[in-house]
Design a protein around this motif. Structure first.
Motif, mmCIF file in Angstrom:
data_model
loop_
_atom_site.group_PDB
_atom_site.id
_atom_site.type_symbol
_atom_site.label_atom_id
_atom_site.label_comp_id
_atom_site.label_asym_id
_atom_site.label_seq_id
_atom_site.Cartn_x
_atom_site.Cartn_y
_atom_site.Cartn_z
ATOM 1 N N LEU A 226 -36.035 74.079 23.384
ATOM 2 C CA LEU A 226 -36.022 75.309 22.594
ATOM 3 C C LEU A 226 -36.953 75.199 21.394
ATOM 4 N N ARG A 227 -37.005 74.021 20.779
ATOM 5 C CA ARG A 227 -37.858 73.821 19.594
ATOM 6 C C ARG A 227 -39.312 73.528 19.960
ATOM 7 N N SER A 228 -39.613 73.386 21.252
ATOM 8 C CA SER A 228 -40.943 72.964 21.720
ATOM 9 C C SER A 228 -41.315 71.597 21.164
ATOM 10 N N ASP A 229 -40.314 70.730 21.024
ATOM 11 C CA ASP A 229 -40.547 69.356 20.587
ATOM 12 C C ASP A 229 -40.953 68.457 21.747
ATOM 13 N N ILE A 230 -40.587 68.831 22.966
ATOM 14 C CA ILE A 230 -41.035 68.086 24.145
ATOM 15 C C ILE A 230 -41.743 69.037 25.085
ATOM 16 N N TRP A 231 -42.766 68.511 25.763
ATOM 17 C CA TRP A 231 -43.632 69.309 26.639
ATOM 18 C C TRP A 231 -43.390 68.884 28.082
ATOM 19 N N TRP A 232 -43.328 69.862 28.988
ATOM 20 C CA TRP A 232 -42.961 69.598 30.368
ATOM 21 C C TRP A 232 -44.095 69.933 31.327
ATOM 22 N N CYS A 233 -44.087 69.260 32.469
ATOM 23 C CA CYS A 233 -44.945 69.629 33.590
ATOM 24 C C CYS A 233 -44.108 69.614 34.866
ATOM 25 N N GLN A 234 -44.637 70.202 35.920
ATOM 26 C CA GLN A 234 -43.902 70.375 37.169
ATOM 27 C C GLN A 234 -44.463 69.459 38.251
ATOM 28 N N GLY A 235 -43.618 68.650 38.849
ATOM 29 C CA GLY A 235 -44.032 67.766 39.929
ATOM 30 C C GLY A 235 -43.512 68.251 41.272
ATOM 31 N N TYR A 236 -44.174 69.227 41.855
ATOM 32 C CA TYR A 236 -43.775 69.779 43.148
ATOM 33 C C TYR A 236 -44.809 69.442 44.224
ATOM 34 N N SER A 237 -45.997 70.070 44.140
ATOM 35 C CA SER A 237 -47.003 69.941 45.192
ATOM 36 C C SER A 237 -47.523 68.514 45.308
ATOM 37 N N GLU A 238 -47.909 68.158 46.533
ATOM 38 C CA GLU A 238 -48.538 66.870 46.819
ATOM 39 C C GLU A 238 -49.809 67.121 47.622
ATOM 40 N N PRO A 239 -50.682 66.122 47.757
ATOM 41 C CA PRO A 239 -51.947 66.340 48.471
ATOM 42 C C PRO A 239 -51.772 66.933 49.869
ATOM 43 N N ASN A 240 -50.672 66.625 50.557
ATOM 44 C CA ASN A 240 -50.449 67.162 51.896
ATOM 45 C C ASN A 240 -49.218 68.051 51.978
ATOM 46 N N SER A 241 -48.731 68.496 50.821
ATOM 47 C CA SER A 241 -47.534 69.348 50.793
ATOM 48 C C SER A 241 -47.705 70.406 49.713
ATOM 49 N N GLY A 242 -48.144 71.579 50.139
ATOM 50 C CA GLY A 242 -48.320 72.684 49.208
ATOM 51 C C GLY A 242 -47.315 73.773 49.522
ATOM 52 N N SER A 243 -47.752 74.788 50.280
ATOM 53 C CA SER A 243 -46.829 75.850 50.665
ATOM 54 C C SER A 243 -45.686 75.311 51.518
ATOM 55 N N ASP A 244 -45.968 74.296 52.338
ATOM 56 C CA ASP A 244 -44.917 73.627 53.104
ATOM 57 C C ASP A 244 -44.326 72.510 52.250
ATOM 58 N N LEU A 245 -43.686 72.911 51.166
ATOM 59 C CA LEU A 245 -43.253 71.938 50.168
ATOM 60 C C LEU A 245 -42.188 70.984 50.711
ATOM 61 N N ALA A 246 -41.415 71.440 51.684
ATOM 62 C CA ALA A 246 -40.355 70.585 52.234
ATOM 63 C C ALA A 246 -40.905 69.346 52.936
ATOM 64 N N SER A 247 -42.217 69.339 53.175
ATOM 65 C CA SER A 247 -42.833 68.162 53.814
ATOM 66 C C SER A 247 -43.206 67.078 52.810
ATOM 67 N N LEU A 248 -42.825 67.232 51.536
ATOM 68 C CA LEU A 248 -43.226 66.272 50.502
ATOM 69 C C LEU A 248 -42.784 64.858 50.869
ATOM 70 N N GLN A 249 -43.613 63.883 50.452
ATOM 71 C CA GLN A 249 -43.410 62.494 50.878
ATOM 72 C C GLN A 249 -43.177 61.512 49.735
ATOM 73 N N MET A 250 -43.246 61.934 48.491
ATOM 74 C CA MET A 250 -43.118 60.971 47.400
ATOM 75 C C MET A 250 -41.745 60.300 47.442
ATOM 76 N N ARG A 251 -41.730 58.994 47.592
ATOM 77 C CA ARG A 251 -40.507 58.247 47.829
ATOM 78 C C ARG A 251 -39.764 57.951 46.515
ATOM 79 N N ALA A 252 -38.464 57.995 46.613
ATOM 80 C CA ALA A 252 -37.601 57.587 45.504
ATOM 81 C C ALA A 252 -36.513 56.704 46.094
ATOM 82 N N GLU A 253 -36.727 55.405 45.995
ATOM 83 C CA GLU A 253 -35.786 54.447 46.584
ATOM 84 C C GLU A 253 -34.828 53.957 45.508
ATOM 85 N N ARG A 254 -33.573 53.929 45.868
ATOM 86 C CA ARG A 254 -32.550 53.584 44.885
ATOM 87 C C ARG A 254 -32.446 52.075 44.713
ATOM 88 N N GLY A 255 -32.311 51.633 43.478
ATOM 89 C CA GLY A 255 -32.206 50.213 43.188
ATOM 90 C C GLY A 255 -31.265 49.950 42.032
#
Length: 411
Positions: free
Chosen positions: A120-149
């Motif tokens: 609300l105060r604009s003290d932190i700035w955000w960006c959006q991590g959705y699209s990938e080089p091979n996943s644009g409109s077909d966003l459900a095909s995204l491949q960026m891995r997040a492995e739990r540890g």
């Protein structure tokens, strides 16, 4: 539908006008005169948004419990109309308009307390991590891995992959990001929504050149690389594997903004240019019947869109989600702003040629020449090129047509 405003609403409009006259100072106006997309460099953008925060107007759509002004739909519309008519900067949507509603609806009390006040105060700035080089409109095909540890620092995800077309990632403190946490038969079921501190080791931001040119302070999109980036599990929004649900909710806000006031302001600029520029016969371009027809058609399209916005947004006040209708607003709004930017270039003629103005940097290694033409023409071609992406971001307009056909028309 009653389109008349009450005396109280008109008094509020006058209050907004008076505040803009004071807050939208000459320095901000000079920056806006050169913008290619309605945004400023980070310093100017934060300065404007903090002025809004100090007045209590930074987040018109937020509930009062989180710091919103408690406005009616009419007040929100009047505020947007007046700031657009005055040519004020567009508020960066990533934090205030996109991730904040997701945190409000799906975040934990701790996440709300941690993130909403600084957004609300604009003290932190955000960006959006959705699209990938091979996943644009077909966003459900995204491949960026997040492995739990798990390690001495607690439970975490390890992220590997990249995100692309990441607006203002070079300025961002945080990213809201879609990652693949499992390989389910249904691709959407393996996606999670996490918040990533951009200072985390392993993150690299690489700028991407675009057709609208390297305008100083306005470098816009990037590719972001992740190499063994550790993100605490507590930074996940909602449940693991339900990120697709949260992403669709966010897209309603990204797609469903109000275009009408901005379109009217842009059309007024085109008319002012056409009043100054001569046509082929030497007369004012605005007096040319062909040009006037194009301008009138765009005015009618903008007016029809604005009437639809007023009708749809009035439902929001009763707690109804705008839902799939946001696709209609995005489709018509982006195609109209593209058409207006094209007509502006036509109105300015050869003066709209980009990258010949002082301070516009270099294009593909070619240095700029001396200043040519009136100042108002300088941003027109960069704006035209910049708006080519409008029909692609937030889901391409082809995708929007599919959504409208299925969920609005029931085909």
């Amino acid at each position: 539908m009653n389109l008349d405003f009450s005396p109280q609403e008109l008094q509020f409009r006058d209050e907004v006008r008076a505040w803009i006259k004071e807050a939208f100072d000459p320095g901000l106006k000079a920056l806006m005169a050169r913008t290619k997309n309605g945004y400023l460099d980070k310093e100017g953008q934060v300065r404007w948004q903090k002025k809004l925060f100090e007045r209590g107007w930074a987040a018109p759509n937020w509930p009062e419990e989180y710091g919103g002004p408690g406005w009616s739909p009419a007040q929100r519309y009047l505020f947007q109309a007046e700031t657009a008519a005055a040519g004020c900067p567009t508020v960066s949507p990533m934090g205030l308009k996109m991730v904040a509603p997701v945190i409000m609806k799906y975040g934990t009390p701790a996440q709300k307390a941690r993130f909403l006040p600084p957004i609300l105060r604009s003290d932190i700035w955000w960006c959006q991590g959705y699209s990938e080089p091979n996943s644009g409109s077909d966003l459900a095909s995204l491949q960026m891995r997040a492995e739990r540890g798990n390690d001495a620092h607690g439970e975490h995800y390890i992220l590997n992959g990249s995100k692309i077309w990441t607006t203002h990632a070079q300025w961002a403190d945080w990213m809201f990001c879609l990652v693949r946490t499992s390989r389910d038969a249904r691709r959407q079921d393996g996606i999670s929504f996490v918040l990533v501190d951009m200072r985390t080791p392993g993150i690299t931001v690489a700028p991407l050149p675009t057709l609208d040119g390297p305008v100083e302070g306005q470098q816009e999109v990037n590719q972001v690389f992740f190499e063994d980036v550790r993100v605490p599990v507590e930074n996940r929004i909602g449940e693991e594997g339900l990120g697709w649900t949260y992403a669709k909710y966010l897209l309603e806000f990204e797609r469903g903004g109000s275009y009408g006031p901005m379109l009217r302001q842009q059309l007024a600029k085109v008319a002012r240019i056409a009043e100054k520029e001569p046509g082929e016969d030497g007369a004012r371009l605005l007096d040319d019947p062909g040009f006037r027809r194009k301008l009138a058609e765009l005015h009618m399209r903008a007016a029809a869109l604005e009437a639809s916005e007023l009708r749809l947004f009035s439902n929001v006040s009763s707690g109804t989600s705008i839902g799939a209708a946001s696709s209609m607003l995005k489709l018509v709004g982006t195609e109209t702003i593209q058409a207006i930017s094209e007509l502006a270039v036509e109105a300015a003629g050869p003066y709209a040629l980009p990258f010949v103005q002082d301070g516009w940097g270099e294009l593909q290694g070619r240095a700029t020449g001396p200043k040519v033409g009136p100042d108002y023409a300088a941003p027109l071609a960069p704006r035209y090129f910049n708006y080519r992406k409008a029909s692609i971001y937030a889901g391409s307009n082809e995708i929007q047509r599919n959504i409208i056909a299925k969920l609005v028309l029931g085909l």
